[in-house]
Motif scaffolding. Structure first.
Motif, mmCIF file in Angstrom:
data_model
loop_
_atom_site.group_PDB
_atom_site.id
_atom_site.type_symbol
_atom_site.label_atom_id
_atom_site.label_comp_id
_atom_site.label_asym_id
_atom_site.label_seq_id
_atom_site.Cartn_x
_atom_site.Cartn_y
_atom_site.Cartn_z
ATOM 1 N N LYS A 101 2.257 -7.587 10.635
ATOM 2 C CA LYS A 101 3.082 -6.665 9.836
ATOM 3 C C LYS A 101 3.248 -7.132 8.405
ATOM 4 O O LYS A 101 3.179 -6.351 7.464
ATOM 5 N N GLN A 102 3.456 -8.472 8.258
ATOM 6 C CA GLN A 102 3.729 -8.986 6.922
ATOM 7 C C GLN A 102 2.515 -8.823 6.009
ATOM 8 O O GLN A 102 2.639 -8.395 4.859
ATOM 9 N N THR A 103 1.330 -9.119 6.538
ATOM 10 C CA THR A 103 0.103 -8.956 5.746
ATOM 11 C C THR A 103 -0.020 -7.496 5.311
ATOM 12 O O THR A 103 -0.316 -7.195 4.155
ATOM 13 N N MET A 104 0.237 -6.593 6.255
ATOM 14 C CA MET A 104 0.096 -5.168 5.926
ATOM 15 C C MET A 104 1.094 -4.765 4.854
ATOM 16 O O MET A 104 0.753 -4.065 3.915
ATOM 17 N N SER A 105 2.332 -5.233 4.990
ATOM 18 C CA SER A 105 3.313 -4.755 4.033
ATOM 19 C C SER A 105 3.076 -5.373 2.652
ATOM 20 O O SER A 105 3.289 -4.731 1.628
ATOM 21 N N GLU A 106 2.568 -6.629 2.615
ATOM 22 C CA GLU A 106 2.237 -7.210 1.303
ATOM 23 C C GLU A 106 1.106 -6.425 0.627
ATOM 24 O O GLU A 106 1.153 -6.123 -0.553
ATOM 25 N N ARG A 107 0.093 -6.112 1.412
ATOM 26 C CA ARG A 107 -1.046 -5.364 0.842
ATOM 27 C C ARG A 107 -0.600 -3.972 0.377
ATOM 28 O O ARG A 107 -1.008 -3.499 -0.682
ATOM 29 N N LEU A 108 0.258 -3.368 1.173
ATOM 30 C CA LEU A 108 0.727 -2.032 0.811
ATOM 31 C C LEU A 108 1.494 -2.075 -0.516
ATOM 32 O O LEU A 108 1.281 -1.231 -1.392
ATOM 33 N N THR A 109 2.337 -3.096 -0.661
ATOM 34 C CA THR A 109 3.102 -3.222 -1.910
ATOM 35 C C THR A 109 2.163 -3.401 -3.094
ATOM 36 O O THR A 109 2.308 -2.745 -4.124
ATOM 37 N N ARG A 110 1.170 -4.294 -2.927
ATOM 38 C CA ARG A 110 0.218 -4.517 -4.039
ATOM 39 C C ARG A 110 -0.521 -3.233 -4.386
ATOM 40 O O ARG A 110 -0.708 -2.891 -5.546
ATOM 41 N N TYR A 126 -1.891 8.670 -1.243
ATOM 42 C CA TYR A 126 -0.949 8.505 -0.133
ATOM 43 C C TYR A 126 -1.405 7.251 0.605
ATOM 44 O O TYR A 126 -2.527 7.215 1.115
ATOM 45 N N THR A 127 -0.572 6.229 0.592
ATOM 46 C CA THR A 127 -0.984 4.942 1.133
ATOM 47 C C THR A 127 -0.208 4.648 2.413
ATOM 48 O O THR A 127 0.989 4.919 2.495
ATOM 49 N N PHE A 128 -0.904 4.104 3.392
ATOM 50 C CA PHE A 128 -0.266 3.871 4.690
ATOM 51 C C PHE A 128 -0.630 2.491 5.213
ATOM 52 O O PHE A 128 -1.775 2.053 5.051
ATOM 53 N N ALA A 129 0.330 1.851 5.879
ATOM 54 C CA ALA A 129 -0.006 0.655 6.647
ATOM 55 C C ALA A 129 -0.610 1.158 7.962
ATOM 56 O O ALA A 129 -0.117 2.127 8.541
ATOM 57 N N TYR A 130 -1.677 0.515 8.386
ATOM 58 C CA TYR A 130 -2.313 0.927 9.643
ATOM 59 C C TYR A 130 -1.282 0.937 10.771
ATOM 60 O O TYR A 130 -0.478 0.026 10.903
ATOM 61 N N SER A 131 -1.315 1.973 11.571
ATOM 62 C CA SER A 131 -0.403 2.093 12.702
ATOM 63 C C SER A 131 -1.239 2.256 13.970
ATOM 64 O O SER A 131 -2.123 3.112 14.037
ATOM 65 N N LYS A 132 -0.961 1.410 14.928
ATOM 66 C CA LYS A 132 -1.769 1.388 16.153
ATOM 67 C C LYS A 132 -1.419 2.594 17.022
ATOM 68 O O LYS A 132 -0.258 2.779 17.384
ATOM 69 N N ARG A 133 -2.412 3.407 17.372
ATOM 70 C CA ARG A 133 -2.167 4.587 18.190
ATOM 71 C C ARG A 133 -2.883 4.440 19.531
ATOM 72 O O ARG A 133 -4.114 4.408 19.580
ATOM 73 N N THR A 134 -2.100 4.339 20.583
ATOM 74 C CA THR A 134 -2.675 4.151 21.918
ATOM 75 C C THR A 134 -3.687 5.257 22.225
ATOM 76 O O THR A 134 -3.427 6.426 21.942
#
Ligand code: SAH
Ligand code: SF4
Ligand code: F3S
Length: 449
Positions: A364-373, A343-351
Motif C-alpha cells: 500500500k505504501q509504495t502505491m500511495s507514494e507513487r500516486l502522490t508523485r 484520472y490516476t488510481f492506485a491498483y486495486s485487487k479485484r477477485t
C-alpha cells in the motif's frame, strides 16, 4: 399492473432519490432508472432521508467503492422507521457479481430490491412486486438483449449521454468490468441516430457517446457498421454541435478515427485515451495489447491534425510487479504527452481477475507514494496546458451556476476545460464567448466578450 402501480404511487405521492457511483455509464443508467420512475409518477427529492424509494446504483471497479457502498447501505437501517413504507434498492455493477445480490439481501434484510445492469427495463414489475405484493425481489439475470425506448430523465438541458455499445471483450487483467458488464453488444446505428435526432429537437446540442471501448462499435453487427461511420453519420445527419465519446482503447484506434479529428466539424478537440502505464512490460502484463511507442505515435498523429487537442487519460500505479523503473517510465510518458488531465488510481485487487493472482503485489505504501508523485506531476501538466489559454477567447457551453455564488456561471469548452465567468442564471444552457484572464490547474476564469 401499470395502472394499479401508478395509482398507488400517485395516491401516496411517492418520491425517490438515486445515489450513483462509478463511471458515466452508471450516471446514464441512473438517468434511465429516474426515467422509468418518473413515468410511473414518482417525484425526485434531493435528500435520501426524505425519499420513499432510495436506489444505490453501484460500481465495483475498485475495492473502496464497493466498501463505501456497504457502509452507506448499512447506515439506512433505520430509514424505514422514519419514512413509513419506504423501499430500498441496490442496482448496478456490484449486483452483477456472482452471488452478490443474494449476499446483500441476506446481510441487509431491509433492502427490498436488488437488480443488475440488465434489469432497468424490468423495474416496473420489480416495483409492483415490492410495493403492491410486499415481496423482496432480485433481478440479476444474464439476459444481455439491448432494450430500446426505456424512458430517460436527462440531467442536462443541453448536453446528453448516448450509449452506443454495452459490455467489454478486452479483459485487461486488472479489470472487473468485462465480468460484470458481459460481452460487447452494439446498438443499431438507426436507433442511435433516431435518439440523437430526438435529443436535438429537445434542445440538446452536445452529446457524449458512451461505451467501454467505443472503437469496437459495430464489430458484432455488419461490416459497414463501424465507429468511424457512426461518427460521420452523426456529424452529417444531425444538428449536434459538439460530439464527444468515452472511451476509446489505444490498441484499436484506427487511422480513420484519427482522420475524423479536424475533419468532422462537430467532433470536439478533446480525446480521452487511457494509457494505464508507460512501461511496456507492465502494459503487457495488463493485457493492453499496445506499446508505449504505439501510444505516443497515436498522440503525435492526433496532434498533427489538431495542434491544440486536449488529451486526458487514466493511469494505474502499483500494478502487480510494477518496479520503480516501470513507474519512472509512466512518469516520463506523462511528461512527454503533456496531459490536460489524468484520472490516476492506485491498483486495486479485484477477485476473479487475472492480476489478482499475480505475484509481486505492491504494498500500500509504495502505491500511495507513487500516486502522490504522479499526482504532483499531473497537476503541473494541467496548469501548463491551461496557461496556453491565457488571453485567448473560447466558446463555453454554460451548464451550471459556479461555486462562488449566484453571479458566477460555469461551463465547458470544446476541449472539456471548465471555465467560470461572471454571468446570470439566464446564461445557463447558452454558448457564451469568454476571454480567459486567469488559469488554475482545474479551472479557467474569464470575462464574457
Ligand atoms: N473502459 C475504459 C475504462 C473503464 S474503468 C477503458 O478501458 O479505458 C475506468 C478506469 O478505472 C480504467 O481506465 C482504469 O484506469 C481504472 N481501473 C480499472 N480497474 C482498476 C483496478 N482494478 N484498480 C485500479 N484502477 C482500475
Ligand atoms: Fe476494463 Fe480494459 Fe474493458 Fe476498459 S477495456 S472496461 S479497462 S477490460
Ligand atoms: Fe464501475 Fe461499472 Fe462503470 S464497475 S466504472 S460503474 S462499468
Amino acid at each position: 399492473m401499470t395502472e394499479q402501480l401508478k395509482a398507488y404511487i400517485a395516491k401516496n405521492e411517492l418520491t425517490y432519490c438515486i445515489e450513483t457511483y462509478g463511471c458515466q455509464m452508471n450516471t446514464h443508467e441512473s438517468e434511465k432508472i429516474a426515467g422509468v420512475l418518473e413515468a410511473l409518477g414518482y417525484c425526485p427529492v434531493a435528500q435520501k432521508a426524505e425519499a420513499d424509494f432510495i436506489i444505490f446504483n453501484t460500481c465495483c471497479v475498485r475495492q473502496h467503492a464497493e466498501a463505501r457502498l456497504y457502509g452507506n447501505v448499512g447506515a439506512l437501517k433505520d430509514h424505514k422507521d422514519h419514512v413509513n413504507g419506504a423501499l430500498i434498492a441496490v442496482s448496478g455493477c456490484v449486483m452483477q457479481q456472482k452471488d452478490a445480490a443474494k449476499k446483500l439481501m441476506k446481510r441487509f434484510p431491509f433492502v427490498d430490491i436488488a437488480f443488475g445492469t440488465n434489469g432497468i427495463h424490468r423495474l416496473e414489475s420489480m416495483l409492483y412486486d415490492a410495493l403492491i405484493e410486499k415481496k423482496r425481489v432480485i433481478c440479476v439475470d444474464e439476459d444481455e438483449t439491448i432494450v430500446e425506448d426505456v424512458p430517460i430523465r436527462r440531467e442536462g438541458a443541453r448536453s446528453a449521454f448516448v450509449n452506443i455499445i454495452y459490455g467489454c471483450n478486452n479483459f485487461c487483467t486488472y479489470c472487473i468490468v468485462p465480468y460484470v458488464r458481459g460481452r460487447e453488444r452494439s446498438r443499431h446505428p438507426d436507433d442511435i441516430i433516431r435518439e440523437i435526432e430526438e435529443l436535438c429537437k429537445k434542445g440538446i446540442s452536445e452529446i457524449t457517446l458512451l461505451g467501454q471501448n467505443v472503437n469496437s462499435y459495430g464489430n458484432d453487427l455488419s461490416a459497414d457498421i463501424t465507429f468511424v461511420n457512426l461518427l460521420k453519420r452523426i456529424d452529417s445527419q444531425t444538428d449536434i454541435k459538439r460530439l464527444r465519446f468515452m472511451t476509446s482503447h489505444p490498441k484499436d484506434m484506427s487511422d480513420g478515427l484519427i482522420e475524423c479529428y479536424g475533419s468532422l466539424k462537430s467532433l470536439c478537440e478533446h480525446i480521452h485515451l487511457p494509457v494505464q502505464s508507460g512501461s511496456n512490460r507492465v502494459l503487457q502484463l495488463m493485457n493492453r495489447r499496445y506499446t508505449r511507442e504505439h501510444y505516443l505515435s497515436l498522440i503525435k498523429h492526433l496532434k498533427a491534425r489538431v495542434p491544440d487537442l486536449a488529451v486526458t487519460t487514466d493511469i494505474i500505479v502499483g500494478f502487480p510487479g510494477e518496479t520503480e523503473q516501470d513507474f519512472e517510465d509512466t512518469i516520463s510518458l506523462v511528461k512527454e504527452v503533456g496531459y490536460d488531465a489524468a484520472y490516476t488510481f492506485a491498483y486495486s485487487k479485484r477477485t476473479g481477475t487475472k492480476a489478482a493472482d499475480m505475484e509481486n503485489q505492491n504494498d500500500k505504501q509504495t502505491m500511495s507514494e507513487r500516486l502522490t508523485r504522479l499526482n504532483v506531476l499531473v497537476k503541473e501538466s494541467m496548469r501548463d496546458r491551461n496557461r496556453a489559454y491565457l488571453g485567448h477567447t473560447v466558446e463555453v457551453l454554460a451548464d451550471s451556476p459556479g461555486k462562488r455564488g449566484r453571479s458566477e456561471i460555469s461551463g465547458r469548452t470544446r476541449t472539456a476545460k471548465t471555465v467560470s465567468f461572471e454571468g446570470t442564471l439566464e446564461d445557463v444552457g447558452q454558448y457564451v464567448t469568454v476571454k480567459i484572464d486567469k488559469v488554475m490547474a482545474h479551472t479557467l476564469r474569464g470575462v464574457r466578450v
